[in-house]
Design a protein around this motif. Structure first.
Motif, PDB file in Angstrom:
ATOM      1  N   UNK A 215       6.628 158.460  68.302  1.00 52.44           N
ATOM      2  CA  UNK A 215       7.153 158.046  69.608  1.00 52.44           C
ATOM      3  C   UNK A 215       8.194 156.924  69.516  1.00 52.44           C
ATOM      4  N   UNK A 216       8.461 156.414  68.333  1.00 53.70           N
ATOM      5  CA  UNK A 216       9.481 155.378  68.178  1.00 53.70           C
ATOM      6  C   UNK A 216      10.881 155.992  68.237  1.00 53.70           C
ATOM      7  N   UNK A 217      11.835 155.233  68.769  1.00 52.05           N
ATOM      8  CA  UNK A 217      13.231 155.674  68.713  1.00 52.05           C
ATOM      9  C   UNK A 217      14.141 154.631  68.069  1.00 52.05           C
ATOM     10  N   UNK A 218      13.586 153.447  67.822  1.00 53.56           N
ATOM     11  CA  UNK A 218      14.362 152.410  67.140  1.00 53.56           C
ATOM     12  C   UNK A 218      13.400 151.501  66.386  1.00 53.56           C
ATOM     13  N   UNK A 219      13.524 151.400  65.051  1.00 53.15           N
ATOM     14  CA  UNK A 219      14.504 152.092  64.202  1.00 53.15           C
ATOM     15  C   UNK A 219      14.154 153.569  64.015  1.00 53.15           C
ATOM     16  N   UNK A 220      15.196 154.366  63.817  1.00 54.02           N
ATOM     17  CA  UNK A 220      15.014 155.801  63.615  1.00 54.02           C
ATOM     18  C   UNK A 220      16.002 156.297  62.571  1.00 54.02           C
ATOM     19  N   UNK A 221      15.570 157.175  61.687  1.00 55.78           N
ATOM     20  CA  UNK A 221      14.218 157.720  61.579  1.00 55.78           C
ATOM     21  C   UNK A 221      13.267 156.713  60.929  1.00 55.78           C
ATOM     22  N   UNK A 222      11.996 156.807  61.263  1.00 54.96           N
ATOM     23  CA  UNK A 222      11.002 155.961  60.614  1.00 54.96           C
ATOM     24  C   UNK A 222      10.795 156.459  59.184  1.00 54.96           C
ATOM     25  N   UNK A 223      10.188 155.617  58.372  1.00 54.62           N
ATOM     26  CA  UNK A 223       9.906 156.005  56.989  1.00 54.62           C
ATOM     27  C   UNK A 223       9.031 157.258  56.945  1.00 54.62           C
ATOM     28  N   UNK A 224       8.044 157.316  57.830  1.00 56.31           N
ATOM     29  CA  UNK A 224       7.167 158.479  57.869  1.00 56.31           C
ATOM     30  C   UNK A 224       7.924 159.719  58.307  1.00 56.31           C
ATOM     31  N   UNK A 225       8.782 159.595  59.314  1.00 52.79           N
ATOM     32  CA  UNK A 225       9.550 160.746  59.803  1.00 52.79           C
ATOM     33  C   UNK A 225      10.480 161.279  58.716  1.00 52.79           C
ATOM     34  N   UNK A 226      11.087 160.381  57.945  1.00 48.87           N
ATOM     35  CA  UNK A 226      11.980 160.801  56.859  1.00 48.87           C
ATOM     36  C   UNK A 226      11.215 161.591  55.807  1.00 48.87           C
ATOM     37  N   UNK A 227      10.057 161.071  55.414  1.00 45.06           N
ATOM     38  CA  UNK A 227       9.244 161.765  54.412  1.00 45.06           C
ATOM     39  C   UNK A 227       8.764 163.114  54.943  1.00 45.06           C
ATOM     40  N   UNK A 228       8.426 163.142  56.212  1.00 47.79           N
ATOM     41  CA  UNK A 228       7.935 164.375  56.842  1.00 47.79           C
ATOM     42  C   UNK A 228       9.012 165.454  56.793  1.00 47.79           C
TER      43      UNK A 228
END
Length: 275
Positions: A215-228
């Motif tokens: 649900x975060x938009x800043x900072x984006x992408x999150x570390x988890x989102x990048x790995x995902x």
């Protein structure tokens, strides 16, 4: 359409809010030349006085923390969706003089998921237990057919999440935050925690992940989102949620539907890139 109408987002702090960017982009696309949308730093103590002084030119308000619950006593009625989580993020001033509250976060979450092809899941994990987590449970009540596991940091938060589950009709199992990596194998993982909280989980992303809704938009992408995404999983971000809930707000406040989703998303992306 040039009638002068006002709307705004309230909260504290509020300087970071993207809502003015999104709503103003919608007004421009819809040709609502007389409409304005501002932001006001308002806390719980100042809210009643602020609302009481609003004139007939006001169409609506967007509310962020810490006002989503504090506004309820000031309203004439609230929607069933808002009542289900005791949180209002949208206030509409009706032509009949009645002040109505709604929650567009929950249908906004569903719309963001549907846009990425997530219609139903057999189970899900929720990371965190704050206000957004209760909205996540309300959304999951409509698309999850099985158990939801909430990973939390305290016994009090665990009890709270189980209580929300009972109220919303969701089977909620709670587990310790230290075990959150185990929850990443769920078909849908919703991360509702502050920036940086899930960074350590990036190394635990499964080889074939499902969908992550961060649900975060800043900072984006999150570390988890990048790995995902690197592992080929689907990723839904905070801007997706913000835009979809704002679309519903614009439609309610202006009476113009559909609101221009693409233009609003483009404006939000440009504003974030400029920060």
């Amino acid at each position: 359409m040039s009638a002068v109408r006002r709307a705004a987002v309230l909260g504290s702090p509020i300087a970071h809010s993207l809502s003015p960017v999104l709503h103003r982009a919608a007004y421009e696309e819809l040709g609502l030349s007389g409409w304005t949308y501002d932001r006001f730093d308002i806390d719980e103590a100042a809210l009643p006085g602020f609302v009481a002084e609003l004139g007939p030119d006001w169409a609506g308000l967007s509310l962020t923390m810490p006002l989503k619950r504090a506004v309820i006593p000031l309203l004439d009625e609230i929607s069933d969706t808002a009542a289900s989580v005791e949180a209002v993020n949208t206030v509409v001033f009706g032509d009949d003089g009645r002040v109505r509250g709604d929650n567009t976060d929950i249908p906004g979450m569903l719309a963001a998921l549907h846009e990425r092809g997530v219609e139903h899941v057999e189970r899900a994990s929720v990371l965190g237990a704050g206000a957004t987590a209760s909205s996540a449970l309300a959304a999951l009540a409509r698309i999850c057919t099985g158990e939801v596991t909430a990973y939390v940091r305290s016994a009090a938060r665990a009890e709270e999440m189980r209580g929300w589950g009972e109220r919303l009709g969701v089977t909620v199992r709670t587990a310790s935050w230290e075990d959150a990596a185990e929850g990443l194998d769920a078909p849908l993982v919703i991360a509702t925690t502050p920036a940086g909280s899930t960074d350590a989980l990036a190394a635990a992303v499964p080889e074939r992940p499902g969908t992550l809704f961060d649900v975060l938009y800043e900072p984006w992408p999150t570390t988890l989102a990048t790995a995902w995404a690197t592992h080929g999983g689907g990723v839904v971000g905070g801007l997706d949620l913000l835009v979809h809930q704002a679309v519903l707000q614009v439609e309610q406040m202006t009476g113009s539907a559909p609101a221009p989703l693409a233009a609003m998303r483009k404006a939000g992306e440009a504003a974030l890139a400029a920060r």
